[in-house]
Enzyme design. Structure first.
Site, mmCIF file in Angstrom:
data_model
loop_
_atom_site.group_PDB
_atom_site.id
_atom_site.type_symbol
_atom_site.label_atom_id
_atom_site.label_comp_id
_atom_site.label_asym_id
_atom_site.label_seq_id
_atom_site.Cartn_x
_atom_site.Cartn_y
_atom_site.Cartn_z
ATOM 1 N N ASN A 62 0.839 -1.194 0.000
ATOM 2 C CA ASN A 62 0.000 0.000 0.000
ATOM 3 C C ASN A 62 0.879 1.251 0.000
ATOM 4 O OD1 ASN A 62 0.554 -0.886 2.751
ATOM 5 N ND2 ASN A 62 -0.937 0.599 3.497
ATOM 6 N N GLU A 64 0.196 5.211 0.664
ATOM 7 C CA GLU A 64 -0.770 6.218 1.089
ATOM 8 C C GLU A 64 -0.407 7.589 0.538
ATOM 9 O OE1 GLU A 64 -2.253 4.203 5.263
ATOM 10 O OE2 GLU A 64 -1.026 6.012 5.384
ATOM 11 N N CYS A 73 -3.971 0.681 -2.767
ATOM 12 C CA CYS A 73 -3.894 -0.533 -1.952
ATOM 13 C C CYS A 73 -2.842 -1.480 -2.523
ATOM 14 C CB CYS A 73 -5.246 -1.231 -1.919
ATOM 15 S SG CYS A 73 -6.563 -0.248 -1.174
ATOM 16 N N GLU A 75 -3.067 -4.636 -3.235
ATOM 17 C CA GLU A 75 -3.600 -5.509 -4.275
ATOM 18 C C GLU A 75 -3.587 -4.821 -5.633
ATOM 19 O OE1 GLU A 75 -4.827 -4.700 -1.260
ATOM 20 O OE2 GLU A 75 -6.480 -6.051 -0.744
ATOM 21 N N CYS A 107 -10.456 -4.392 0.113
ATOM 22 C CA CYS A 107 -11.531 -3.399 0.102
ATOM 23 C C CYS A 107 -12.403 -3.608 -1.142
ATOM 24 C CB CYS A 107 -10.952 -1.990 0.138
ATOM 25 S SG CYS A 107 -10.165 -1.464 -1.417
ATOM 26 N N CYS A 110 -10.647 -2.892 -4.514
ATOM 27 C CA CYS A 110 -9.725 -3.962 -4.914
ATOM 28 C C CYS A 110 -10.482 -5.187 -5.406
ATOM 29 C CB CYS A 110 -8.796 -4.327 -3.762
ATOM 30 S SG CYS A 110 -7.556 -3.059 -3.446
#
Length: 159
Positions: A62, A64, A73, A75, A107, A110
Site C-alpha cells: 500500500n 498512502e 492498496c 492488491e 476493500c 480492490c
C-alpha cells in the site's frame, strides 16, 4: 489397475505439493512486502503477492497519500505492476497485514479491480502466523460488473 491408481495418487500428491509451494511462496512474499509499505497516516501496513498464470510473482504494497482518496492498496499496486509488465491472467493473490486475530480482506475497490481479470482465481487472505482464508475472486464480489457485462444486449444500442 492398482498400479495405475497408485501412480495417479502419487501424481496428485506431487501436484498438491507443487501448488502448496506456490501458495507458500506468495504468502511469504506478501508478508515481506509489508516492510515496503508507505503508510505514514494509517500505520496500517499491507503487502500483496500476485501469482501470474505463467508462474511469475509480482508484488505490491500500500502507498498512502495525504489526499486519502489517492491511496493505492497493495492488491491494486501488484495488479497494476503485473498489467504494465504484460500479464493479464492470474492464478492467485496473497494479501497480508499486521492484524493479529483477523484475516486481512480486500476493500471493495480492490475486489472490483480483481474481478476485471476473472472471477475464478484464488485470493489468500492471511494473518501474520501464515494461516489463511481462501476465496475465489467471484466469491468476494458476487453479482460483480465484469468486462462481459459491457457486451450484453442493451435497450438503446446507440446510447
Amino acid at each position: 489397475m492398482i498400479r495405475e491408481l497408485l501412480d495417479w495418487q502419487l501424481f496428485c500428491i506431487q501436484l498438491s505439493s507443487y501448488i502448496d509451494l506456490d501458495v507458500q511462496k506468495i504468502i511469504q512474499a506478501s508478508h515481506e512486502m509489508k516492510e515496503k509499505a508507505y503508510c505514514p497516516y494509517s500505520k496500517f501496513r499491507v503487502g500483496a503477492a500476485l501469482l501470474c498464470q505463467d508462474g511469475t510473482v509480482i508484488t505490491g504494497c500500500n502507498v498512502e497519500n495525504a489526499s486519502y482518496g489517492l491511496t493505492i492498496c497493495a492488491e491494486r499496486c501488484a495488479l497494476t505492476k503485473a498489467v504494465s509488465e504484460g500479464h493479464r491472467r492470474f492464478k492467485a493473490i496473497a494479501i497480508s497485514s499486521d492484524l493479529k486475530t483477523s484475516f486481512i480482506v480486500p476493500c471493495g475497490a480492490c475486489r472490483q479491480f480483481m474481478v476485471e481479470f476473472g472471477t475464478d482465481w484464488n485470493v489468500y487472505m492471511t494473518k501474520p502466523d501464515d494461516t489463511y482464508k481462501l476465496l475465489k475472486t467471484g466469491e468476494l464480489l458476487p453479482l460483480s460488473f465484469v468486462p462481459e457485462s459491457l457486451e450484453e444486449e442493451r435497450i438503446n444500442p446507440k446510447a
